[in-house]
Write an enzyme that holds these catalytic residues in place. Structure first.
Site, PDB file in Angstrom:
ATOM      1  N   LYS A  70      -1.141  -7.107  -2.154  1.00 29.41           N
ATOM      2  CA  LYS A  70       0.117  -6.395  -1.925  1.00 29.41           C
ATOM      3  C   LYS A  70       1.339  -7.062  -2.575  1.00 29.41           C
ATOM      4  CE  LYS A  70       0.471  -3.955   2.074  1.00 29.41           C
ATOM      5  NZ  LYS A  70       0.401  -3.580   3.503  1.00 29.41           N
ATOM      6  N   ASP A 107       5.135   1.277   4.168  1.00 31.07           N
ATOM      7  CA  ASP A 107       4.775   0.788   5.511  1.00 31.07           C
ATOM      8  C   ASP A 107       5.916   0.994   6.520  1.00 31.07           C
ATOM      9  OD1 ASP A 107       2.159  -0.026   4.977  1.00 31.07           O
ATOM     10  OD2 ASP A 107       2.786  -2.029   4.322  1.00 31.07           O
TER      11      ASP A 107
END
Ligand code: ATR
Length: 279
Positions: A70, A107
């Site tokens: 990520k 997110d």
């Protein structure tokens, strides 16, 4: 006439077998009867750059990114959204028509959408929020809380230095407290959020005393195995509004799916059942 390609997407990680994303996107493709495929791709860190540069040529419209890639994909991307830059990690890549790679982070968006769906009366300005934990998930959640107008966030983490670092990055709306003070923070809080791994099946317990919880407060947990964590159970007993963590996973997937497959999907009970494997 050029042949119209069936769009492909997937999730890259290492390991990736545990990921629920193929089930999630697969459910949307099937129920909306859209052409497309979504597959898990195990990619070792040393292959990451080659893989994401090759994927567009193979017909991929983009992909999700999970642990441990990520942060690394941010450095490899050509364009980075503001929110991904702020969070310091990306979970969604879009392969643009000109060959460039766009990195985004959905997110925090998923977190807020889940809260809004699960607690429709939630008001970011109703009072202070308490955030337990200062890892990667916490970064995305803090950024999104500030973005929607939460004015005071009390942050605590076992390792205080990580919380201090987030305070330094995200600013004065955050106040850091020692982990031993965690129980006091929930007194009068409007929103309580666990971003640690505590409470997960097979892991360590979430032991913070919760006597100070106010009835009507909104309590949420990023842990979703089990779906009703001990924190959510205690909060429900105290008269709080509880929102489980599965919805964050489901909602964070919406923007990527829309970009890759051209239709905005919905987060429904059927989707939850399909992802949990009992649909
Ligand atoms: P993620 O990126 O998923 O948020 P992470 O960066 O490893 O994962 O963060 C996990 C969070 O759970 C951290 O806040 C961590 O606290 P530390 O920063 O002190 O490690 C927290 N955590 C994990 N195990 C814990 C425990 N036994 N007690 C308290 N906090 C714990």
């Amino acid at each position: 006439m050029s042949e119209k390609r069936i769009p492909l997407a997937g999730v890259i990680g290492d390991p990736v077998e545990h990921s629920l994303s193929p089930r999630l996107h697969g459910h949307w493709l099937k129920t909306m009867d859209l052409p497309g495929h979504y597959i898990p791709l195990r990619v070792a860190p040393e292959d990451l750059e080659d893989v994401i540069r090759t994927m567009p040529r193979m017909g991929f419209a983009g992909c999700n990114v999970t642990i441990p890639h990520k942060e690394a994909v941010l450095k490899l991307a050509d364009v980075v959204t503001d929110r991904a830059a702020l969070i310091g990690a990306a979970n969604t890549l879009i392969f643009l028509n000109d060959g460039k790679i766009l990195a985004d982070n959905t997110d925090g968006y998923g977190f807020i959408q889940n809260l809004r769906q699960g607690a429709p009366g939630w008001n970011p300005k109703a009072g202070h929020a308490v955030v337990f934990g200062a890892g990667g998930a916490s970064r995305a959640i803090l950024a999104s809380l500030i973005e929607v107008g939460v004015e005071e966030i009390r942050l605590t983490n076992r390792t205080r230095a990580r919380a201090d670092e987030l305070r330094h990055e995200f600013g004065t709306k955050i106040t850091v407290f020692d982990w031993v003070q965690a129980a006091n923070l929930v007194d009068g809080a409007a929103t309580v959020i666990n971003t640690t791994s505590l409470g997960m099946t097979g892991g360590k317990e979430f032991r913070v005393p919760l006597d100070g919880l106010t009835p009507g407060a909104v309590v949420t947990d990023i842990v979703y195995t089990p779906l009703i964590t001990p924190l959510l159970q205690k909060a429900a007993e105290a008269g709080c509004v509880t929102v489980d963590g599965l919805g964050m996973l489901l909602h964070q997937a919406v923007p990527g799916f829309e970009r890759w497959f051209g239709t905005r999907p919905e987060v429904t009970d059927d989707l939850r059942k399909a992802v949990l494997g009992d649909g």
